[in-house]
Design a protein around this motif. Structure first.
Motif, PDB file in Angstrom:
ATOM      1  N   ALA A 213       0.849  -1.199   0.000  1.00  8.85           N
ATOM      2  CA  ALA A 213       0.000   0.000   0.000  1.00  8.85           C
ATOM      3  C   ALA A 213       0.877   1.239   0.000  1.00  8.85           C
ATOM      4  N   TRP A 214       0.335   2.304  -0.557  1.00  9.44           N
ATOM      5  CA  TRP A 214       1.064   3.576  -0.628  1.00  9.44           C
ATOM      6  C   TRP A 214       0.136   4.722  -0.248  1.00  9.44           C
ATOM      7  N   ASP A 215       0.737   5.764   0.192  1.00  9.66           N
ATOM      8  CA  ASP A 215       0.032   7.017   0.504  1.00  9.66           C
ATOM      9  C   ASP A 215      -1.033   6.883   1.590  1.00  9.66           C
ATOM     10  N   LEU A 216      -0.772   5.996   2.493  1.00  9.81           N
ATOM     11  CA  LEU A 216      -1.629   5.949   3.680  1.00  9.81           C
ATOM     12  C   LEU A 216      -1.162   7.041   4.648  1.00  9.81           C
ATOM     13  N   ASP A 217      -2.023   7.384   5.574  1.00  9.79           N
ATOM     14  CA  ASP A 217      -1.648   8.398   6.549  1.00  9.79           C
ATOM     15  C   ASP A 217      -0.789   7.739   7.637  1.00  9.79           C
ATOM     16  N   PRO A 218       0.478   8.069   7.694  1.00 10.98           N
ATOM     17  CA  PRO A 218       1.350   7.403   8.677  1.00 10.98           C
ATOM     18  C   PRO A 218       1.006   7.781  10.115  1.00 10.98           C
ATOM     19  N   ALA A 219       0.249   8.869  10.276  1.00 10.19           N
ATOM     20  CA  ALA A 219      -0.075   9.290  11.636  1.00 10.19           C
ATOM     21  C   ALA A 219      -1.223   8.469  12.230  1.00 10.19           C
ATOM     22  N   GLU A 220      -1.889   7.704  11.385  1.00  8.52           N
ATOM     23  CA  GLU A 220      -3.042   6.941  11.866  1.00  8.52           C
ATOM     24  C   GLU A 220      -2.717   5.461  11.954  1.00  8.52           C
ATOM     25  N   ASP A 221      -3.550   4.758  12.739  1.00  9.70           N
ATOM     26  CA  ASP A 221      -3.429   3.305  12.808  1.00  9.70           C
ATOM     27  C   ASP A 221      -4.277   2.696  11.692  1.00  9.70           C
ATOM     28  N   HIS A 222      -3.752   1.654  11.105  1.00  9.89           N
ATOM     29  CA  HIS A 222      -4.469   1.016   9.991  1.00  9.89           C
ATOM     30  C   HIS A 222      -4.591  -0.474  10.263  1.00  9.89           C
ATOM     31  N   GLU A 223      -5.710  -1.030   9.812  1.00  9.77           N
ATOM     32  CA  GLU A 223      -5.971  -2.449  10.042  1.00  9.77           C
ATOM     33  C   GLU A 223      -6.430  -3.105   8.740  1.00  9.77           C
ATOM     34  N   VAL A 224      -6.120  -4.363   8.630  1.00 12.55           N
ATOM     35  CA  VAL A 224      -6.563  -5.133   7.463  1.00 12.55           C
ATOM     36  C   VAL A 224      -7.773  -5.956   7.892  1.00 12.55           C
ATOM     37  N   TRP A 225      -8.837  -5.804   7.155  1.00 13.12           N
ATOM     38  CA  TRP A 225     -10.095  -6.494   7.473  1.00 13.12           C
ATOM     39  C   TRP A 225     -10.517  -7.362   6.293  1.00 13.12           C
ATOM     40  N   MET A 248       4.250  -2.726   3.379  1.00 16.73           N
ATOM     41  CA  MET A 248       4.406  -4.005   2.673  1.00 16.73           C
ATOM     42  C   MET A 248       4.394  -5.073   3.755  1.00 16.73           C
ATOM     43  N   GLN A 249       3.385  -5.912   3.714  1.00 16.27           N
ATOM     44  CA  GLN A 249       3.228  -6.820   4.842  1.00 16.27           C
ATOM     45  C   GLN A 249       2.614  -8.130   4.390  1.00 16.27           C
ATOM     46  N   ALA A 250       3.092  -9.200   4.938  1.00 16.81           N
ATOM     47  CA  ALA A 250       2.481 -10.504   4.685  1.00 16.81           C
ATOM     48  C   ALA A 250       1.278 -10.658   5.603  1.00 16.81           C
ATOM     49  N   ILE A 251       0.159 -11.076   5.031  1.00 16.56           N
ATOM     50  CA  ILE A 251      -1.070 -11.204   5.808  1.00 16.56           C
ATOM     51  C   ILE A 251      -1.518 -12.663   5.771  1.00 16.56           C
ATOM     52  N   LYS A 252      -1.861 -13.177   6.904  1.00 13.19           N
ATOM     53  CA  LYS A 252      -2.379 -14.544   6.981  1.00 13.19           C
ATOM     54  C   LYS A 252      -3.869 -14.468   7.292  1.00 13.19           C
ATOM     55  N   PHE A 253      -4.687 -14.910   6.333  1.00 13.75           N
ATOM     56  CA  PHE A 253      -6.137 -14.885   6.519  1.00 13.75           C
ATOM     57  C   PHE A 253      -6.589 -16.211   7.126  1.00 13.75           C
ATOM     58  N   PRO A 254      -7.732 -16.203   7.787  1.00 18.35           N
ATOM     59  CA  PRO A 254      -8.221 -17.453   8.405  1.00 18.35           C
ATOM     60  C   PRO A 254      -8.529 -18.540   7.392  1.00 18.35           C
ATOM     61  N   LYS A 255      -8.869 -18.124   6.182  1.00 19.53           N
ATOM     62  CA  LYS A 255      -9.182 -19.143   5.170  1.00 19.53           C
ATOM     63  C   LYS A 255      -8.763 -18.599   3.805  1.00 19.53           C
ATOM     64  N   PRO A 256      -8.806 -19.389   2.769  1.00 22.13           N
ATOM     65  CA  PRO A 256      -8.392 -18.914   1.455  1.00 22.13           C
ATOM     66  C   PRO A 256      -9.130 -17.643   1.059  1.00 22.13           C
ATOM     67  N   ILE A 257      -8.409 -16.742   0.406  1.00 25.16           N
ATOM     68  CA  ILE A 257      -8.975 -15.411   0.160  1.00 25.16           C
ATOM     69  C   ILE A 257     -10.179 -15.454  -0.782  1.00 25.16           C
ATOM     70  N   GLU A 258     -10.289 -16.537  -1.556  1.00 32.44           N
ATOM     71  CA  GLU A 258     -11.442 -16.617  -2.452  1.00 32.44           C
ATOM     72  C   GLU A 258     -12.744 -16.739  -1.678  1.00 32.44           C
ATOM     73  N   GLY A 259     -12.625 -17.037  -0.380  1.00 34.54           N
ATOM     74  CA  GLY A 259     -13.826 -17.194   0.433  1.00 34.54           C
ATOM     75  C   GLY A 259     -14.370 -15.864   0.937  1.00 34.54           C
ATOM     76  N   TYR A 260     -13.672 -14.760   0.629  1.00 32.21           N
ATOM     77  CA  TYR A 260     -14.122 -13.467   1.143  1.00 32.21           C
ATOM     78  C   TYR A 260     -14.771 -12.649   0.037  1.00 32.21           C
ATOM     79  N   ARG A 261     -15.654 -11.787   0.511  1.00 32.64           N
ATOM     80  CA  ARG A 261     -16.288 -10.876  -0.444  1.00 32.64           C
ATOM     81  C   ARG A 261     -15.420  -9.645  -0.660  1.00 32.64           C
ATOM     82  N   ARG A 262     -14.929  -9.164   0.438  1.00 28.16           N
ATOM     83  CA  ARG A 262     -14.091  -7.969   0.332  1.00 28.16           C
ATOM     84  C   ARG A 262     -12.902  -8.104   1.275  1.00 28.16           C
TER      85      ARG A 262
END
Lengths: 298, 202
Positions: A213-225, A248-262
């Motif tokens: 990701a780029w151009d996020l606000d570094p002053a804020e906390d960000h979460e991946v949902w 730049m971060q490796a993310i481990k999802f609970p299940k394969p990403i195809e199972g998510y809508r967003r």
């Protein structure tokens, strides 16, 4: 002050006031009859002015002769000698008490200026017995050190084998293979005026992904949902954003990403994802025609 | 004390001061013993002159040689003679002791160091004199004797009693400027007199 003393010195950093002060007080300096502030003043100046240092040395040379004017007493009692060498012997036997100093030792000779007795401290020099003690200590420590070194060597050898074994069982991922075998999903911002953008790289049937990701606000906390197809939302991970707003971060999802809508990135105060900073809508599961809203770009 | 062989003792006796100091730095108490035999009387006399009591001077004598034992490695022949180094240590420790006692030192026998010198008995030629020079004391004594008493007195108060110029002025009731002038002129005169008495200041 004599005319001779007024003679401008050659070399050094002469200063008429300071030179005059040194020359006026050199005799008292040598006799250690000055106050501490006067001594400091003289030492400061003489340190950078050899001519004035010479004045001090000359006076000190005379003072160093004064002890020889003393009448000699009868020799000290033999008991004094015996007591002294008992103490010397005791120091040799108990070298732990000896202080080994690394400080430079001042040497008071006619050729150099001196401090008054109240300020003179001759730091204890390493006594010969202390040096011997250090040498003995080295011998005593040598054996355990050798054993420790041997143990570490064996451990390192085994560790090397273990690493080699792991390397053989898990061949390194080839970057080209990775790039060609990974789908990259573009993440876009819901804010039209924002420059924030990002990507997720993964495979539909994998639960691991790399998020850029780029151009996020570094002053804020960000979460991946992630939002499941039934509407449940889960916070997967917090996102580490650097000072430039990039992540730049490796993310481990609970299940394969195809199972998510967003999958989306949201500020910590916007966990519902109503206005996510970054969003990717995943294609429908087992759909042969991927949705147009988010087509893997690679 | 560990004693060496007869050959060692002979060799120590033949060594120069710097050689002995080097041996002391290597942990040879026999070398320290030789230095003690050479200079203990000088150190004792000097300490006695400052402290004013013999037990205190003998205690200081031990401390000076103990410090020599510990710090022999710091002695550098290039920067002066051993005896000058030793007496510097003696002076500093004695003045420290005086200030620690926070009292005026007791005088040895007289207020006048030159008169003290007149009472010296030289029944034999001590080893200290062989080391220091048999005529040195006479030369310095003669030079001191030629100083005006007022100048000699302030020099003595400063050097042997550890008083500052200001303290001397307070003690004597003389103006500070007078004390400064006396010290300066006294030292200047000593400088002029000592070469005439065969003392090489170089």
């Amino acid at each position: 002050m004599s005319d001779e003393r007024r003679t401008s010195p050659t070399g050094g950093t002469g200063n008429s006031d300071e030179c005059a002060f040194v020359q006026e007080n050199a005799a008292a300096f040598a006799l250690q009859a000055l106050e501490p502030d006067e001594i400091d003043r003289i030492l400061r100046h003489a340190a950078s002015h050899p001519v004035c240092q010479h004045y001090l040395d000359r006076e000190c040379a005379i003072v160093d002769l004064l002890p020889f004017s003393m009448p000699l007493l009868d020799p000290p009692d033999l008991a004094v000698r015996l007591n002294l060498f008992d103490r010397v012997d005791a120091e040799r036997r108990t070298p732990v008490q000896a202080t080994v100093s690394t400080e430079p030792v001042r040497f008071f000779a006619p050729q150099m200026h001196r401090l008054p007795a109240s300020t003179q401290t001759i730091p204890p020099a390493p006594s010969p017995s202390a040096l011997r003690w250090v040498q003995n200590l080295g011998s005593v420590l040598l054996a355990p050190l050798c054993i420790a070194l041997l143990v570490v060597s064996v451990w390192a050898y085994n560790l090397n084998d273990e690493v080699e074994s792991l390397r053989n069982s898990n061949p390194p991922i080839d970057a080209q293979t990775l790039m060609t075998s990974m789908d990259v999903y573009a993440m876009t911002s819901s804010c039209t005026n924002c420059t924030t953008h990002g990507q997720i790289g993964s495979l539909p049937d994998q639960s691991s992904a790399i998020l850029l990701a780029w151009d996020l606000d570094p002053a804020e906390d960000h979460e991946v949902w992630c939002e499941e197809r039934d509407g449940n939302k889960w916070m997967v991970s917090s996102l580490d954003v650097n000072a430039n707003g990039a992540a730049m971060q490796a993310i481990k999802f609970p299940k394969p990403i195809e199972g998510y809508r967003r999958i989306y990135v949201a500020g910590s105060d916007n966990k519902e994802g109503e206005a996510p900073e970054l969003l990717v809508a995943m294609p429908e599961q087992h759909d042969d025609n991927p949705p147009t809203e988010s087509t893997p770009s690679a | 004390m560990t004693t060496g062989s007869a050959n060692d003792l002979v060799s120590f006796a033949e060594m120069t001061d710097p050689e002995l100091v080097e041996q002391v730095a290597l942990g040879k108490p026999e070398a320290l013993a030789e230095l003690y035999d050479r200079y203990s009387r000088v150190v004792l006399s000097f300490a006695f002159r400052i402290l004013g009591d013999r037990p205190g001077a003998e205690e200081l004598l031990q401390e000076v040689f103990l410090r020599t034992w510990r710090q022999a490695g710091s002695f550098s022949q290039a920067r002066g003679t051993f005896i000058t180094w030793l007496l510097s240590i003696t002076h500093n420790m004695a003045i420290d002791e005086i200030r620690k006692r926070n009292r005026r030192p007791q005088r040895a026998n007289s207020d006048d160091p030159v008169l003290l010198l007149a009472n010296v008995r030289d029944t034999d030629t001590p080893v200290e004199d062989r080391a220091v020079g048999t005529t040195l004391r006479d030369e310095i004594t003669a030079a001191l004797r030629e100083l005006p008493p007022a100048q000699r007195n302030v020099i003595e108060m400063a050097y042997f009693q550890g008083l500052t110029q200001r303290e001397i002025a307070d003690t004597t009731g003389e103006p500070l400027g007078t004390i400064k002038t006396r010290i300066r002129l006294g030292m200047k005169k000593l400088r002029e007199l000592l070469p005439d008495h065969g003392v090489d200041l170089a």
